[in-house]
Design an enzyme around this catalytic site. Structure first.
Site, mmCIF file in Angstrom:
data_model
loop_
_atom_site.group_PDB
_atom_site.id
_atom_site.type_symbol
_atom_site.label_atom_id
_atom_site.label_comp_id
_atom_site.label_asym_id
_atom_site.label_seq_id
_atom_site.Cartn_x
_atom_site.Cartn_y
_atom_site.Cartn_z
ATOM 1 N N GLU A 1 -11.874 8.032 12.041
ATOM 2 C CA GLU A 1 -12.091 7.813 10.608
ATOM 3 C C GLU A 1 -12.977 8.902 10.004
ATOM 4 O O GLU A 1 -12.694 9.400 8.908
ATOM 5 C CB GLU A 1 -12.690 6.432 10.353
ATOM 6 C CG GLU A 1 -11.707 5.302 10.506
ATOM 7 C CD GLU A 1 -10.648 5.263 9.416
ATOM 8 O OE1 GLU A 1 -10.896 5.740 8.284
ATOM 9 O OE2 GLU A 1 -9.565 4.732 9.691
ATOM 10 N N GLU B 1 0.827 -1.201 0.000
ATOM 11 C CA GLU B 1 0.000 0.000 0.000
ATOM 12 C C GLU B 1 0.867 1.259 0.000
ATOM 13 O O GLU B 1 0.617 2.197 -0.769
ATOM 14 C CB GLU B 1 -0.894 -0.036 1.242
ATOM 15 C CG GLU B 1 -1.925 1.049 1.306
ATOM 16 C CD GLU B 1 -2.887 0.808 2.456
ATOM 17 O OE1 GLU B 1 -3.166 1.779 3.169
ATOM 18 O OE2 GLU B 1 -3.365 -0.331 2.635
#
Length: 184
Positions: free
Chosen positions: A168, A46
Site C-alpha cells: 500500500e 467501484e
C-alpha cells in the site's frame, strides 16, 4: 493514477473470489460469505465509478501497461490466491487492504485536510461511515478466523499484514507520481 487503481481493482476481484471460495470451505460462520459477497458487489460499483471518472477526465484505460509497482501488488495478490494460503491469512490481507483504503480517504475528509474539491467525491466514497462499518465486519471475520488457527498460521497472517502495508505504501507513492528510485 486512475489507470493503476482500475487495474488493481480488476485484479482484486479474483482475489476476493478466492477468499469467497476459502470461506465456503473453511469458515464456520455463514455470515462471512455474505460480507465477502457485499464486498464483491461494491467492487463492481467501484470499477464502474472508475470507468465513469476516466471518461470524465478523458483517460484511456485500454492498451496501457500498468506501473511496475502495480504489477508487483497484483503478483502479491495472485500469491494469496493459492490453495495453500489459509483462509485466516487471506481474509486478514483483504481486511487490511480495505481498511487502509478507508482510513486514507477518511483522513481526507477531516476538517483540516485541505482536500481539493475534485477529490472530495472519491474521499466521501471510501472514507464513509458505511465503508468503515464494512471494514469493521472484515476485521471481525479476520479476528475470529485467527483465533481458531495455529501459531504458524497466525505468524503467516502477521507477515501478510505487514506485506499489505508495504504494498500500500508503494502504491500510494506511485499514485503521487514518484518513480521507483524516488520512492525510498
Amino acid at each position: 493514477m486512475l489507470i493503476n487503481h482500475v487495474k488493481l481493482d480488476t485484479e482484486v476481484v479474483p482475489f476476493v473470489a478466492s477468499i469467497l471460495m476459502k470461506a465456503a470451505k473453511e469458515s464456520d460462520n455463514e455470515s462471512d460469505m455474505e460480507v465477502i459477497l457485499a464486498g464483491m458487489a461494491s467492487l463492481h460499483d467501484e470499477i464502474a465509478w472508475f470507468k465513469k471518472e476516466a471518461a470524465k477526465w478523458d483517460v484511456q484505460l485500454t492498451g496501457i501497461t500498468p506501473h511496475i509497482t502495480n504489477q508487483n501488488y497484483c503478483r502479491f495478490l495472485e500469491n494469496l490466491m493459492q490453495p495453500d494460503v489459509d483462509y485466516a491469512v487471506a481474509i486478514t490481507a483483504f481486511w487490511t487492504i480495505e481498511t487502509v483504503y478507508q482510513q486514507s480517504f477518511a483522513y481526507c475528509l477531516e476538517d483540516d485536510a485541505k482536500t481539493p474539491a475534485e477529490l472530495r467525491e472519491a474521499c466521501e466514497r471510501w472514507g464513509s461511515e458505511g465503508f468503515d462499518q464494512y471494514c469493521k465486519s472484515l476485521q471481525e471475520i479476520a479476528e475470529r478466523s485467527l483465533s481458531k488457527v495455529s501459531d504458524d498460521v497466525k505468524a503467516k497472517a502477521e507477515v501478510t499484514f505487514l506485506c499489505v502495508l508495504e504494498e500500500e505504501v508503494e502504491f500510494w507513492k506511485m499514485s503521487e507520481g514518484r518513480t521507483p528510485s524516488e520512492q525510498n
